[in-house]
Design an enzyme around this catalytic site. Sequence first.
Site, mmCIF file in Angstrom:
data_model
loop_
_atom_site.group_PDB
_atom_site.id
_atom_site.type_symbol
_atom_site.label_atom_id
_atom_site.label_comp_id
_atom_site.label_asym_id
_atom_site.label_seq_id
_atom_site.Cartn_x
_atom_site.Cartn_y
_atom_site.Cartn_z
ATOM 1 N N SER A 72 6.349 -9.988 1.180
ATOM 2 C CA SER A 72 7.365 -8.935 1.277
ATOM 3 C C SER A 72 8.430 -8.992 0.189
ATOM 4 C CB SER A 72 8.053 -9.003 2.641
ATOM 5 O OG SER A 72 7.165 -8.555 3.611
ATOM 6 N N LYS A 75 8.603 -6.012 -1.945
ATOM 7 C CA LYS A 75 9.077 -4.701 -1.458
ATOM 8 C C LYS A 75 10.243 -4.117 -2.257
ATOM 9 C CE LYS A 75 7.131 -5.435 3.107
ATOM 10 N NZ LYS A 75 7.318 -5.913 4.482
ATOM 11 N N TYR A 197 -1.152 -1.611 -0.710
ATOM 12 C CA TYR A 197 -0.068 -2.414 -0.117
ATOM 13 C C TYR A 197 -0.502 -3.884 0.060
ATOM 14 C CZ TYR A 197 2.900 -4.453 3.461
ATOM 15 O OH TYR A 197 3.700 -5.324 4.158
ATOM 16 N N TYR A 249 15.371 -8.374 7.391
ATOM 17 C CA TYR A 249 14.886 -7.818 8.664
ATOM 18 C C TYR A 249 15.970 -7.887 9.738
ATOM 19 C CZ TYR A 249 10.711 -9.074 6.083
ATOM 20 O OH TYR A 249 9.799 -9.246 5.102
ATOM 21 N N VAL A 267 6.672 -13.705 4.115
ATOM 22 C CA VAL A 267 6.056 -14.661 5.041
ATOM 23 C C VAL A 267 5.320 -15.818 4.362
ATOM 24 C CG1 VAL A 267 5.868 -13.141 7.054
ATOM 25 C CG2 VAL A 267 4.030 -13.163 5.356
HETATM 26 N N1 GLN Z 1 1.760 -8.897 3.866
HETATM 27 C C1 GLN Z 1 2.654 -9.154 4.946
HETATM 28 C C2 GLN Z 1 2.467 -8.130 6.048
HETATM 29 O O1 GLN Z 1 2.340 -6.980 5.740
HETATM 30 C C3 GLN Z 1 4.054 -9.112 4.458
HETATM 31 C C4 GLN Z 1 5.073 -9.381 5.546
HETATM 32 C C5 GLN Z 1 6.216 -10.242 5.114
HETATM 33 O O2 GLN Z 1 6.186 -10.937 4.103
HETATM 34 N N2 GLN Z 1 7.254 -10.251 5.925
HETATM 35 O O3 GLN Z 1 2.440 -8.443 7.200
#
Ligand code: GLN
Length: 337
Positions: A72, A75, A197, A249, A267
């Site tokens: 993420s 993003k 994505y 988040y 993550v």
């Molecule tokens: N690729 C992960 C997902 O879409 C990214 C989520 C994250 O890093 N919080 O679940």
Amino acid sequence: MRHEQRSPSDDPLTTLLDQVRRGLRDLDDGEPASYIPELSRVDPALFGLSLCALDGQVYGSGDTTAPFTVQSVSKPFVFALALADRGLEEVLTRVGAEPSGEAFNSIRLEPGTGRPPNPMVNAGAIVTSSLVAGDTPQARFARILEGLGDFAGRSLDVDEAVYASECATGDRNRALAYLMHNAGSLTGDVEEQLGVYFRQCSVLVTCDDLAVMHATLAGGGVNPVTGKRVVAPRHAQHVLAVMATCGMYDASGQWMLQVGMPAKSGVSGAIGVALPGQFGIGVFSPPLEEKGNSVRGIAACHLLSDQFGLHLMRAVDPQRRPLPPRSLHGAPLRSLR
Ligand code: GLN
């Protein structure tokens, strides 16, 4: 090819990063993410901390060149590319800019418009990834990979095993994407959009890369290592604003309160931080707390912010000019634990 100068290991800022990292070695709470099975194969002891100043100098401690998937932390940068390709107004018709107060994979869409809450949660990021210019999914991903590389100052690759692992297990993201397609906020072929994505999340970076990428945002869109303008200053500003309110988040409010710098977590255990006009930080340590943020990453950022008064809302002493990062010095660190 990188041209930044790596500072000698005995300079004060490197000593400081070493102290922060060493002070957190015993913090062993949390577990690496396992819902993407391939991510659980990581060595949980990896721990790197890098800082890139706006003159392109990179300072680091620990596993700063170990590769991991960006997840993420991609993003904000893909949001920046969507802003560059479509402009803020058009992007905002498809994705909001409000903190959701919910988990990164939350399923709530705005009543009426079907917009996901913001570009930092999965739903919003699936939309912004679909808004990057490109006539085909391949062309769109090529633009994303090149754009992420421009932010990092070197060309980047995809971890195909992590990509395959997420494709095989990403049903929640798939469900989200179909809901958004039904609501009209995601257009085009859903599986193709998801493929772009998932690939974007599987791009390999290092802690040093994260520091440079965030320094590029902190410097108004110019990569301090290569000197290349990657996005316009106003787009870098938009991205930092949304990172400040939504980047962590459902821990975003608490983060702003205690750390006070725009940030984004992923993550894989990555956290990127940008202090506008000052520097970028990259931290990597795989074990996560229950909200999906790196335990040691959070602690390292708390410590740096607390010890050196980096909080954005800190009243500026009129007698003092803002501190450049190199004037941080290795004063003895208090533990936050
Ligand atoms: N690729 C992960 C997902 O879409 C990214 C989520 C994250 O890093 N919080 O679940």
